[in-house]
Design a protein around this motif. Structure first.
Motif, PDB file in Angstrom:
ATOM      1  N   ILE A  53      38.251  44.907  19.287  1.00 12.47           N
ATOM      2  CA  ILE A  53      39.493  45.125  18.569  1.00 12.47           C
ATOM      3  C   ILE A  53      39.797  46.239  18.778  1.00 12.47           C
ATOM      4  N   ALA A  54      41.184  46.593  18.747  1.00 19.82           N
ATOM      5  CA  ALA A  54      41.873  48.118  18.660  1.00 19.82           C
ATOM      6  C   ALA A  54      41.830  48.486  17.218  1.00 19.82           C
ATOM      7  N   ALA A  55      41.205  49.419  16.720  1.00 22.81           N
ATOM      8  CA  ALA A  55      41.257  49.864  15.311  1.00 22.81           C
ATOM      9  C   ALA A  55      40.507  51.187  15.419  1.00 22.81           C
ATOM     10  N   ARG A  56      40.872  51.622  14.014  1.00 21.17           N
ATOM     11  CA  ARG A  56      40.110  53.006  13.830  1.00 21.17           C
ATOM     12  C   ARG A  56      38.731  52.870  13.177  1.00 21.17           C
ATOM     13  N   ILE A  57      37.742  53.571  13.636  1.00 26.64           N
ATOM     14  CA  ILE A  57      36.260  53.368  13.257  1.00 26.64           C
ATOM     15  C   ILE A  57      36.435  53.977  11.738  1.00 26.64           C
ATOM     16  N   ALA A  58      35.908  53.373  10.695  1.00 26.70           N
ATOM     17  CA  ALA A  58      35.914  53.654   9.604  1.00 26.70           C
ATOM     18  C   ALA A  58      34.443  54.293   9.392  1.00 26.70           C
ATOM     19  N   GLU A  59      33.509  53.911   9.666  1.00 28.79           N
ATOM     20  CA  GLU A  59      32.101  54.144   9.550  1.00 28.79           C
ATOM     21  C   GLU A  59      31.020  53.866  10.496  1.00 28.79           C
ATOM     22  N   MET A  60      30.012  54.670  10.803  1.00 27.05           N
ATOM     23  CA  MET A  60      28.873  54.083  11.385  1.00 27.05           C
ATOM     24  C   MET A  60      27.774  54.686  10.826  1.00 27.05           C
ATOM     25  N   PRO A  61      27.065  54.027  10.018  1.00 30.85           N
ATOM     26  CA  PRO A  61      26.023  54.478   9.091  1.00 30.85           C
ATOM     27  C   PRO A  61      24.641  54.920   9.492  1.00 30.85           C
TER      28      PRO A  61
END
Length: 253
Positions: A53-61
């Motif tokens: 999807i096209a979206a902002r990455i909130a986190e990559m734990p």
């Protein structure tokens, strides 16, 4: 495999010198080890996870080098827009259901025709399909680990905007290791699946028992070599993908 090819050339020169020395010294007739070739430890499971999807990455734990288990969240997107669309879709479905119920009641009282009922039913089916589409987008708002393993590298960072198809994170399985080798094609006269041999890994200094699992589908006509694969007899806990060493085949081949 390029790394293996280079190692193979160097080891071939070394092996030739060792063979010549052994032939000139009759006191070393009791040789334990046979043919040698360079070996590379690889994982059967490796993947580069991409955005859907096209979206902002909130986190990559999990950062590069971190371990994870199957199902752990590796990426989470900011999906407030998709959640809002899903909620709107749920309201549309509820409204379509009530509309159909109302038309069906009127039909039972002969106050509405069959066509009105069919139109209301079609509208409900349409809104339900839209709702499934919105829910599908919400389901893609997180990316979970498909297997136990470790993070190799990030190809994106938190707070960046990802588009469908963008590479995000590269992962490799913690276990399920195998060995890749490039051997002289002349070895095919005696190499066969299930052939046992030892492999000495440079990084650990230890030897491990292994068996040939697959022979290559074709021979390189220029170098006269063929790729083969092997599996460990038991799952080594101290090995990592990318480690390399020397495969030592039985004497007398």
């Amino acid at each position: 495999m390029a790394r293996l090819a280079a190692c193979f050339v160097a080891l071939s020169v070394l092996s030739a010198g060792m063979d010549a020395a052994a032939q000139s010294d009759n006191s070393h007739t009791d040789v334990v080890d046979g043919p040698l070739v360079r070996a590379l430890v690889v994982s059967r499971d490796r993947a580069v996870l991409s955005a859907e999807i096209a979206a902002r990455i909130a986190e990559m734990p999990s950062r590069p080098g971190d371990r994870f288990v199957k199902g752990d969240r590796l990426v989470r997107f900011d999906c407030s827009r998709f959640v809002a669309q899903r909620d709107v879709g749920a309201a549309d479905v509820e409204a379509a259901q009530k509309s159909l119920q109302s038309v069906e009641k009127l039909r039972s009282l002969n106050a509405a025709g069959q066509l009105e009922v069919e139109i209301a039913a079609a509208q409900l089916a349409k809104t339900e399909a839209q709702q499934r589409l919105f829910q599908s987008d919400v389901n893609r708002c997180t990316i979970g680990a498909p297997f136990d393993g470790r993070v190799v590298a990030w190809h994106a960072n938190p707070h960046e905007v990802a588009n469908p198809g963008d590479d995000l994170v590269e992962i490799v399985a913690a276990g399920n290791l195998e060995i890749e080798m490039i051997v002289p094609s002349s070895w095919l006269s005696w190499l066969a699946p299930d052939l046992s041999f030892a492999v000495a890994i440079d990084e650990t200094g230890n030897r491990y028992e292994a068996k040939v699992t697959k022979l290559g589908a074709e021979v390189d006509p220029v170098s006269q070599t063929v790729a083969i694969r092997a599996g460990f007899d038991s799952a080594p806990q101290d090995l990592l993908p990318g480690m390399s060493g020397t495969a030592i085949f039985p004497q007398g081949q």
